[in-house]
Every structure is written in C-alpha cells, then in structure tokens.
Design a protein around this motif. Structure first.
Motif, PDB file in Angstrom:
ATOM      1  N   ASN A   2     -12.689 -17.596  -4.155  1.00 39.03           N
ATOM      2  CA  ASN A   2     -12.970 -17.847  -5.568  1.00 39.03           C
ATOM      3  C   ASN A   2     -13.451 -19.284  -5.693  1.00 39.03           C
ATOM      4  OD1 ASN A   2     -12.856 -18.500  -8.269  1.00 39.03           O
ATOM      5  ND2 ASN A   2     -10.793 -17.731  -8.594  1.00 39.03           N
ATOM      6  N   MET A   5     -17.236 -21.654 -11.138  1.00 37.94           N
ATOM      7  CA  MET A   5     -17.297 -20.809 -12.309  1.00 37.94           C
ATOM      8  C   MET A   5     -18.731 -20.694 -12.817  1.00 37.94           C
ATOM      9  SD  MET A   5     -15.343 -21.421 -15.857  1.00 37.94           S
ATOM     10  CE  MET A   5     -16.057 -23.057 -15.900  1.00 37.94           C
ATOM     11  N   TYR A  19     -17.376 -15.866 -11.858  1.00 37.38           N
ATOM     12  CA  TYR A  19     -17.122 -16.886 -10.844  1.00 37.38           C
ATOM     13  C   TYR A  19     -17.738 -16.467  -9.516  1.00 37.38           C
ATOM     14  CZ  TYR A  19     -13.386 -13.492  -9.975  1.00 37.38           C
ATOM     15  OH  TYR A  19     -12.688 -12.325  -9.750  1.00 37.38           O
ATOM     16  N   THR A  64     -24.516 -20.431  -9.349  1.00 37.65           N
ATOM     17  CA  THR A  64     -24.077 -20.786 -10.696  1.00 37.65           C
ATOM     18  C   THR A  64     -25.105 -20.441 -11.767  1.00 37.65           C
ATOM     19  OG1 THR A  64     -22.761 -22.586  -9.806  1.00 37.65           O
ATOM     20  CG2 THR A  64     -23.256 -22.683 -12.134  1.00 37.65           C
ATOM     21  N   TRP A 278     -13.172 -26.272 -11.353  1.00 35.49           N
ATOM     22  CA  TRP A 278     -12.825 -25.603 -10.093  1.00 35.49           C
ATOM     23  C   TRP A 278     -12.020 -26.561  -9.221  1.00 35.49           C
ATOM     24  CZ3 TRP A 278     -16.060 -26.675  -5.413  1.00 35.49           C
ATOM     25  CH2 TRP A 278     -15.585 -26.007  -4.282  1.00 35.49           C
ATOM     26  N   GLN A 297      -9.291 -21.717 -10.407  1.00 35.72           N
ATOM     27  CA  GLN A 297      -9.801 -22.299 -11.639  1.00 35.72           C
ATOM     28  C   GLN A 297      -8.661 -23.021 -12.355  1.00 35.72           C
ATOM     29  OE1 GLN A 297     -12.961 -22.154 -12.156  1.00 35.72           O
ATOM     30  NE2 GLN A 297     -13.486 -20.557 -10.691  1.00 35.72           N
TER      31      GLN A 297
END
Length: 370
Positions: A2, A5, A19, A64, A278, A297
C-alpha cells in the motif's frame, strides 16, 4: 503493498480513497489502484481493484492521479501511466456506472494518453496531475503536473495545462512556479485557502481578497513534503510565495516525521479541506515480505489557514476521530500562571489536550498520570 494515495474524493454519500497497490507482493511492482470507501473517514470498506495496468500506456504502472468533480456531478479521474517504454503519460478514467455511489467499476478513455511529456521535459520526469480547477475568465479547466528542469540548476517545476473537455489539452506558457536546486517535484497539490474564515474552499474557488493558494510538492530527492502559501494569478499562469525564504522545497513542511506523497480534497458536506499522507516504514524488503504488507496512510487531517500568524497552515485530525474515544474527563476553572506547575489526576489516560485559549508559550502545564 500500500503506497501513494490517489484521487481522494467524496461521491454520493461516500468518501473514496484510491491508492497505489501491488496485489501480488509487499514490494514495489505491478502498481494498481486499490479502492476503499467510508462514511466517516474512520471505518473503511475495501472494494475490488479500481484501475489495473492493462494497456500499453499504463503497462508499467497506474500511478498517482486526482479526481475532479464537474458542476453536473460527473467525476473525472486523471492519472499518470508508465508506458511499456516507461514513459510517463497522463490518462483519463471514468466511473462505468455514474449512478453507483461505490464506484466499483471504472473505464479508461479511448483517447488515452491525453497528455504526453512536452519538449524539454524528461520522459520519466512528468507525473502526478492535480485536481483540476475552473477559471471562469478562461471558460476552461486547468490541471498542474510536476516535473524538473536540470538545465536550470536542477529546478523543480510545475507545468499547467488548459482543457475544456478533459480530452484535449494545451500547455500554458511558462511554469506555474519553479525553485532551483530542489530537483524533481512529484505529487504536486494546488488549492485555495480562506484567510478570513475557518471553512475549506472548493478547488475552483476564485482568487482575490480573502483567498490564498497553497502550493505543495513532494521532493523526490529527499522524500519530504514541502508547501508554501502565496498568491495565484490565473491570467499570467503564475503563483508567487508570500515569503520567498520559505518557498516550496526550502521552507515549511506538512510534517517533520515520515510523511510523503500527500494529497488533499475538498469535502463539500462539511466544507473542509482534508489532507492525507503516506508513511513508508524503514523495514527492509525482506521484512515487508515476511509480514505481507508495507506502508500505510495517515489519519486524515483538516487543513486551514492560520489566521493568527498568517504564515502557515493549521492541521488537526478530522473530527470523526473523536468517535473512537471510549471516555473522557474535563477539568475546568483551573487558573494557570506563567511558570506554574498544575498536578491533575487524569487516571490512566494516554492523551491530553487543552480546550482553552491559553498561549502554550506563556505557561507550563505539567500533567502527572497516575
């Protein structure tokens, strides 16, 4: 895995968080968009993958992007794709079913890629489009993209494109802003703040008295997020910092810990601007693989202009976080003088906050936890 974002937004009663995610491993690769939704920014529901790298223009990753809500309620997502040759290009994606509040399914535009690196910009230095903002005098939308210019002393730059339909784009002359010596600017964010009230502003809020614009960029060289507050002039496609000594990349940071690739969005329900960042751990890849995940996050924060100082932003966890508290105690009518020590029996509390307007620089409050 992960990571950064992308495209936070509010749509038909739900907060959406997209994400960058590797569904196959806890390390970098096969970057796809994961998707989660929430009613309160605290409790989240994971949904199926939203956008996957399945075209030549994003074969090396769906990177992104940002969401823009049009006046008629339609949602447009602009994201960076890494092509089969690792060229960074900008692409469009739309909800497959605009009536679905969960936005489970997405489709990519037949016109992708809609923006390619312009002349003089490195093919791998052109990424992370912002939320678009509308300029009434131009009858068009604008979107900013981060880059760098090594011919100008390793300068970080922000390019701005104009569009009326989100399919055709025109590169505006010059750059929105540039700072020498700061290197590649990625995950650029550009948004207005009110200098007169404690409410957030829509990204398309007009410039003028009572409005300043925040320009934030993530420094690829040192992996920190810097911002500055300044004045935006749409007519000249320029943004000027209020304090050049605290310009982007050399001045203020959102956070002085591990905090990177942040992005904001405007919440129309509570009229606030919400910030997410992040956090990447310092674990080794081997450790990440063993635990099966990497990165997280932050708790979302509300962002406001600091009217008291006029020089910086104020940040605070969104009010919904208060719902997680199990109990509380409030102490009132306590007189505090400069240099005094005030013992308070607060039980087994782990957090304490002041609800009064005492300037913390004028006194010392010592709390004894029993």
């Amino acid at each position: 895995m992960n990571v950064v974002m992308s495209g936070p937004t509010y749509y038909k009663g739900w907060y959406h968080l997209f994400y960058q995610y590797n569904p196959d491993s806890a390390v970098w690769g096969n970057i796809t968009w994961g998707h989660a939704v929430s009613r309160d920014l605290v409790h989240w529901l994971y949904l199926p993958l939203a956008v996957v790298p399945d075209r030549w223009y994003d074969a090396n990753g769906v990177w992104t992007g940002s969401a823009t809500t049009l006046p008629d309620g339609r949602l447009v997502m602009i994201y960076t794709g890494a092509t089969m040759e690792s060229v960074q290009v900008q692409n469009l994606a739309f909800p497959a079913d605009p009536d679905d509040p969960l936005l489970v399914h997405w489709v990519k535009s037949e016109y992708n890629p809609v923006i390619v690196p312009p002349s003089g910009i490195g093919l791998k230095d052109f990424r992370d489009p912002t939320t678009a903002w509308y300029v009434p005098t131009d009858s068009a939308w604008r979107v900013a993209i981060g880059s760098k210019n090594d011919s100008q002393h390793h300068a970080g730059v922000v390019l701005v494109y104009r569009t009326t339909d989100f399919v055709s784009y025109e590169l505006l002359p010059g750059v929105l802003h540039s700072v020498t010596g700061t290197g590649m600017w990625e995950c650029v964010d550009f948004y207005p703040v009110s200098t007169e009230s404690a409410v957030g502003l829509d990204t398309s809020a007009a410039s003028g008295p009572g409005v300043k614009h925040v320009l934030k960029a993530s420094m690829d060289d040192n992996k920190h997020d810097y911002y500055a507050i300044g004045t935006y002039a749409a007519a000249s496609n320029s943004w000027v910092p209020a304090d050049p000594e605290k310009d982007v990349g050399i001045g203020l940071r959102y956070d002085y810990g591990k905090y990177y690739a942040s992005k904001t969005f405007y919440d129309p329900v509570k009229e606030r601007r919400v910030l997410w960042g992040w956090i990447g751990e310092t674990d080794s890849e081997r450790t990440d693989l063993r635990k099966g995940w990497a990165s997280l996050q932050t708790v979302p924060r509300t962002v406001l202009f600091d009217q008291k100082t006029g020089r910086n932003l104020l940040q605070w966890p969104v009010e919904e976080v208060e719902s997680l508290r199990l109990s509380s105690q409030e102490f009132s009518n306590i007189s505090i003088t400069a240099g005094s020590v005030v013992p308070l029996d607060i039980g087994k509390a782990t957090q304490v906050r002041s609800l009064n307007s005492v300037d913390p620089r004028s006194c010392l409050l010592v709390l004894f936890v029993t």
